[in-house]
Design a protein around this motif. Structure first.
Motif, PDB file in Angstrom:
ATOM      1  N   TYR A  90      -0.059  -9.462  -1.507  1.00 30.56           N
ATOM      2  CA  TYR A  90      -0.316  -8.329  -1.806  1.00 30.56           C
ATOM      3  C   TYR A  90      -0.278  -7.595  -2.961  1.00 30.56           C
ATOM      4  O   TYR A  90       0.207  -9.084  -3.923  1.00 30.56           O
ATOM      5  N   PHE A 105       0.196  -0.176  -3.984  1.00 34.07           N
ATOM      6  CA  PHE A 105      -0.071  -1.816  -3.859  1.00 34.07           C
ATOM      7  C   PHE A 105      -1.655  -1.220  -2.458  1.00 34.07           C
ATOM      8  O   PHE A 105      -2.165  -0.473  -2.358  1.00 34.07           O
ATOM      9  N   THR A 106      -1.677  -2.517  -2.914  1.00 30.94           N
ATOM     10  CA  THR A 106      -3.119  -2.698  -2.133  1.00 30.94           C
ATOM     11  C   THR A 106      -3.333  -2.837  -0.728  1.00 30.94           C
ATOM     12  O   THR A 106      -2.125  -3.275  -0.759  1.00 30.94           O
ATOM     13  N   ASN A 150      -3.136  -5.411   2.617  1.00 32.33           N
ATOM     14  CA  ASN A 150      -3.831  -6.878   3.246  1.00 32.33           C
ATOM     15  C   ASN A 150      -5.193  -7.157   3.690  1.00 32.33           C
ATOM     16  O   ASN A 150      -5.449  -6.623   3.957  1.00 32.33           O
ATOM     17  N   GLN A 179      -0.964  -1.602   5.360  1.00 33.78           N
ATOM     18  CA  GLN A 179      -0.134  -2.227   4.146  1.00 33.78           C
ATOM     19  C   GLN A 179       1.255  -2.661   4.934  1.00 33.78           C
ATOM     20  O   GLN A 179       1.560  -2.348   5.955  1.00 33.78           O
TER      21      GLN A 179
END
Length: 205
Positions: free
Chosen positions: A95, A137-138, A140, A146
């Protein structure tokens, strides 16, 4: 008496001529984006590959002496990092975490000669603001979702980055202790910092 006044006039003219030799740096100047260099507290040396720092320098000359005054440095910081595990548990795919912060530090400056500026920064004034909502967070790369484990640790990542960025910016700002070969022309301030040629663009008020 006339001779005395003439002598004083010559001294005043000499002082004005000397002061006029220093570049006019009053105002705010923004530099080009650069990479953040870690403080080494985590055993890391060299620039952080996925980082960007844009620094603005604001000079406020003294009313009675334009060759010295106060200075403020402000920086916009953006960092991308990769997470491959949470604690001891590896993730099925890495991630990416993105962090944005703003750093500020104050100090004083004076011209050492006609084109060299010496800056004394107050490390106690260093302030780093990192919004927890700016820690993102980007998804997966495989599942498009996420990880809940990562989301639950968001505050932990916030404090880790807040601490590391503060240390890194203390090192970054130490580079500005002396700005050499300062020249101002057409709204551009060219100079040398740590043996590196740099340019700053003047910002409109």
């Amino acid at each position: 008496m006339a001779i005395r006044y003439t002598f004083l006039s010559i001294i005043a003219a000499t002082i004005l001529t000397a002061c006029s030799g220093t570049p006019d740096v009053e105002g705010s100047w923004v530099g080009a984006p650069s990479q953040l260099t870690p403080s080494g507290t985590a055993g890391v040396t060299g620039p952080v590959a996925n980082s960007q720092v844009v620094t603005r320098i604001t000079f406020n000359p003294s009313v009675d002496d334009s060759s010295r005054g106060t200075v403020t440095l402000n920086s916009d910081i953006n960092i991308m990092d990769e997470i491959r595990q949470v604690g001891e548990i590896p993730l099925d795919a890495p991630y990416e975490i993105s962090v944005s912060a703003i750093a500020t530090i104050n100090g004083s400056y004076h011209f050492e000669d006609e084109d060299d500026i010496v800056i004394a920064l107050d490390n106690n004034s260093l302030n780093v603001q990192l919004d927890p909502d700016a820690v993102k967070f980007t998804a997966n790369a495989l599942t498009g979702e996420q990880s809940p484990e990562i989301s639950s640790l968001k505050n932990g990542f916030y404090w880790d980055f807040s601490s590391s960025i503060t240390s890194d910016m203390r090192l970054e700002y130490a580079r500005y202790q002396k700005i050499s070969d300062v020249k101002v022309r057409d709204g551009i301030m060219s100079c040398e910092i740590n043996d590196q040629d740099l340019s700053f663009r003047k910002l409109e008020r």
